[in-house]
Design a protein around this motif. Structure first.
Motif, mmCIF file in Angstrom:
data_model
loop_
_atom_site.group_PDB
_atom_site.id
_atom_site.type_symbol
_atom_site.label_atom_id
_atom_site.label_comp_id
_atom_site.label_asym_id
_atom_site.label_seq_id
_atom_site.Cartn_x
_atom_site.Cartn_y
_atom_site.Cartn_z
ATOM 1 N N PRO A 58 0.838 -1.214 0.000
ATOM 2 C CA PRO A 58 0.000 0.000 0.000
ATOM 3 C C PRO A 58 0.868 1.257 0.000
ATOM 4 N N SER A 59 0.738 2.022 -1.038
ATOM 5 C CA SER A 59 1.482 3.274 -1.163
ATOM 6 C C SER A 59 0.771 4.137 -2.195
ATOM 7 N N VAL A 60 1.358 5.259 -2.485
ATOM 8 C CA VAL A 60 0.814 6.123 -3.532
ATOM 9 C C VAL A 60 1.075 5.425 -4.864
ATOM 10 N N LEU A 61 0.070 5.375 -5.698
ATOM 11 C CA LEU A 61 0.213 4.711 -6.990
ATOM 12 C C LEU A 61 0.944 5.622 -7.965
ATOM 13 N N CYS A 62 2.130 5.210 -8.381
ATOM 14 C CA CYS A 62 2.883 6.048 -9.320
ATOM 15 C C CYS A 62 2.236 6.043 -10.698
ATOM 16 N N THR A 63 1.472 4.997 -11.008
ATOM 17 C CA THR A 63 0.816 4.964 -12.317
ATOM 18 C C THR A 63 -0.305 5.985 -12.410
ATOM 19 N N ASP A 64 -0.837 6.425 -11.267
ATOM 20 C CA ASP A 64 -1.864 7.470 -11.288
ATOM 21 C C ASP A 64 -1.330 8.763 -11.895
ATOM 22 N N GLU A 65 -0.030 8.982 -11.755
ATOM 23 C CA GLU A 65 0.579 10.201 -12.287
ATOM 24 C C GLU A 65 0.721 10.144 -13.805
ATOM 25 N N MET A 66 0.602 8.957 -14.385
ATOM 26 C CA MET A 66 0.788 8.801 -15.824
ATOM 27 C C MET A 66 -0.522 8.656 -16.588
ATOM 28 N N CYS A 67 -1.647 8.640 -15.888
ATOM 29 C CA CYS A 67 -2.912 8.431 -16.598
ATOM 30 C C CYS A 67 -3.727 9.725 -16.647
ATOM 31 N N PHE A 68 -4.695 9.715 -17.508
ATOM 32 C CA PHE A 68 -5.601 10.851 -17.638
ATOM 33 C C PHE A 68 -6.986 10.305 -17.941
ATOM 34 N N GLU A 69 -7.973 11.159 -17.813
ATOM 35 C CA GLU A 69 -9.351 10.749 -18.052
ATOM 36 C C GLU A 69 -9.801 11.226 -19.429
ATOM 37 N N VAL A 70 -10.430 10.323 -20.163
ATOM 38 C CA VAL A 70 -10.953 10.628 -21.497
ATOM 39 C C VAL A 70 -12.466 10.546 -21.431
ATOM 40 N N GLU A 71 -13.122 11.519 -22.026
ATOM 41 C CA GLU A 71 -14.577 11.504 -22.081
ATOM 42 C C GLU A 71 -15.004 11.208 -23.513
ATOM 43 N N ASP A 72 -15.784 10.132 -23.656
ATOM 44 C CA ASP A 72 -16.307 9.745 -24.964
ATOM 45 C C ASP A 72 -17.749 10.220 -25.089
ATOM 46 N N ARG A 73 -18.083 10.778 -26.241
ATOM 47 C CA ARG A 73 -19.453 11.224 -26.522
ATOM 48 C C ARG A 73 -20.046 10.263 -27.540
ATOM 49 N N ILE A 74 -21.139 9.644 -27.168
ATOM 50 C CA ILE A 74 -21.816 8.679 -28.037
ATOM 51 C C ILE A 74 -23.208 9.204 -28.327
ATOM 52 N N GLN A 75 -23.551 9.295 -29.632
ATOM 53 C CA GLN A 75 -24.861 9.810 -30.025
ATOM 54 C C GLN A 75 -25.589 8.780 -30.867
ATOM 55 N N CYS A 76 -26.833 8.533 -30.513
ATOM 56 C CA CYS A 76 -27.690 7.612 -31.264
ATOM 57 C C CYS A 76 -28.163 8.328 -32.527
ATOM 58 N N ASN A 77 -27.953 7.710 -33.670
ATOM 59 C CA ASN A 77 -28.371 8.318 -34.938
ATOM 60 C C ASN A 77 -29.888 8.384 -35.076
ATOM 61 N N ALA A 78 -30.567 7.429 -34.498
ATOM 62 C CA ALA A 78 -32.028 7.373 -34.636
ATOM 63 C C ALA A 78 -32.722 8.392 -33.731
ATOM 64 N N THR A 79 -32.325 8.452 -32.461
ATOM 65 C CA THR A 79 -33.032 9.311 -31.502
ATOM 66 C C THR A 79 -32.301 10.612 -31.206
ATOM 67 N N GLN A 80 -31.063 10.715 -31.655
ATOM 68 C CA GLN A 80 -30.220 11.880 -31.389
ATOM 69 C C GLN A 80 -29.866 12.037 -29.905
ATOM 70 N N GLN A 81 -30.175 11.038 -29.087
ATOM 71 C CA GLN A 81 -29.799 11.105 -27.676
ATOM 72 C C GLN A 81 -28.281 10.960 -27.553
ATOM 73 N N VAL A 82 -27.741 11.655 -26.554
ATOM 74 C CA VAL A 82 -26.295 11.668 -26.349
ATOM 75 C C VAL A 82 -25.979 11.068 -24.979
ATOM 76 N N MET A 83 -24.928 10.279 -24.943
ATOM 77 C CA MET A 83 -24.470 9.692 -23.689
ATOM 78 C C MET A 83 -22.964 9.965 -23.589
ATOM 79 N N TYR A 84 -22.497 10.313 -22.397
ATOM 80 C CA TYR A 84 -21.084 10.552 -22.158
ATOM 81 C C TYR A 84 -20.551 9.470 -21.234
ATOM 82 N N LYS A 85 -19.382 8.959 -21.567
ATOM 83 C CA LYS A 85 -18.713 7.970 -20.722
ATOM 84 C C LYS A 85 -17.287 8.437 -20.501
#
Length: 105
Positions: A58-85
């Motif tokens: 148990p320690s500070v995770l050094c890999t946390d310093e190398m990662c980043f968060e990506v946000e994906d936008r997904i849109q349904c062509n039929a309903t035009q609804q948008v979802m973010y992940k």
């Protein structure tokens, strides 16, 4: 093989790349060989290796310093609804059209 002298604290020469590769690649069929490997795949294998090792102590995770968060936008062509992940990632892939490449030689 691993030279025990290389692992002693205060070793002035640091860790030789061959030693690091043998430790990280141990047990992996692709990275334990002397064949050429894909740098991206090796980097992700290194991150996985570090994460497994960090869970053991148990320690500070050094890999946390190398990662980043990506946000994906997904849109349904039929309903035009948008979802973010959102997801954690270590590499940002940038598609480059082949006709724009400058290193085709």
């Amino acid at each position: 093989s691993i030279n025990p002298e290389d692992l002693k604290p205060g070793h002035e020469n640091g860790i030789r790349p061959v030693l690091l590769k043998s430790i990280i690649g141990a047990g992996h069929p692709e990275f334990s060989s002397s064949r050429q490997q894909d740098a991206h795949e090796y980097f992700l294998h290194l991150i996985s290796f570090l994460e497994r090792e960090e869970r053991k102590t148990p320690s500070v995770l050094c890999t946390d310093e190398m990662c980043f968060e990506v946000e994906d936008r997904i849109q349904c062509n039929a309903t035009q609804q948008v979802m973010y992940k959102t997801r954690k990632d270590y590499c940002l892939s940038l598609p480059i059209p082949l006709h724009k490449a400058t290193n085709l030689e």
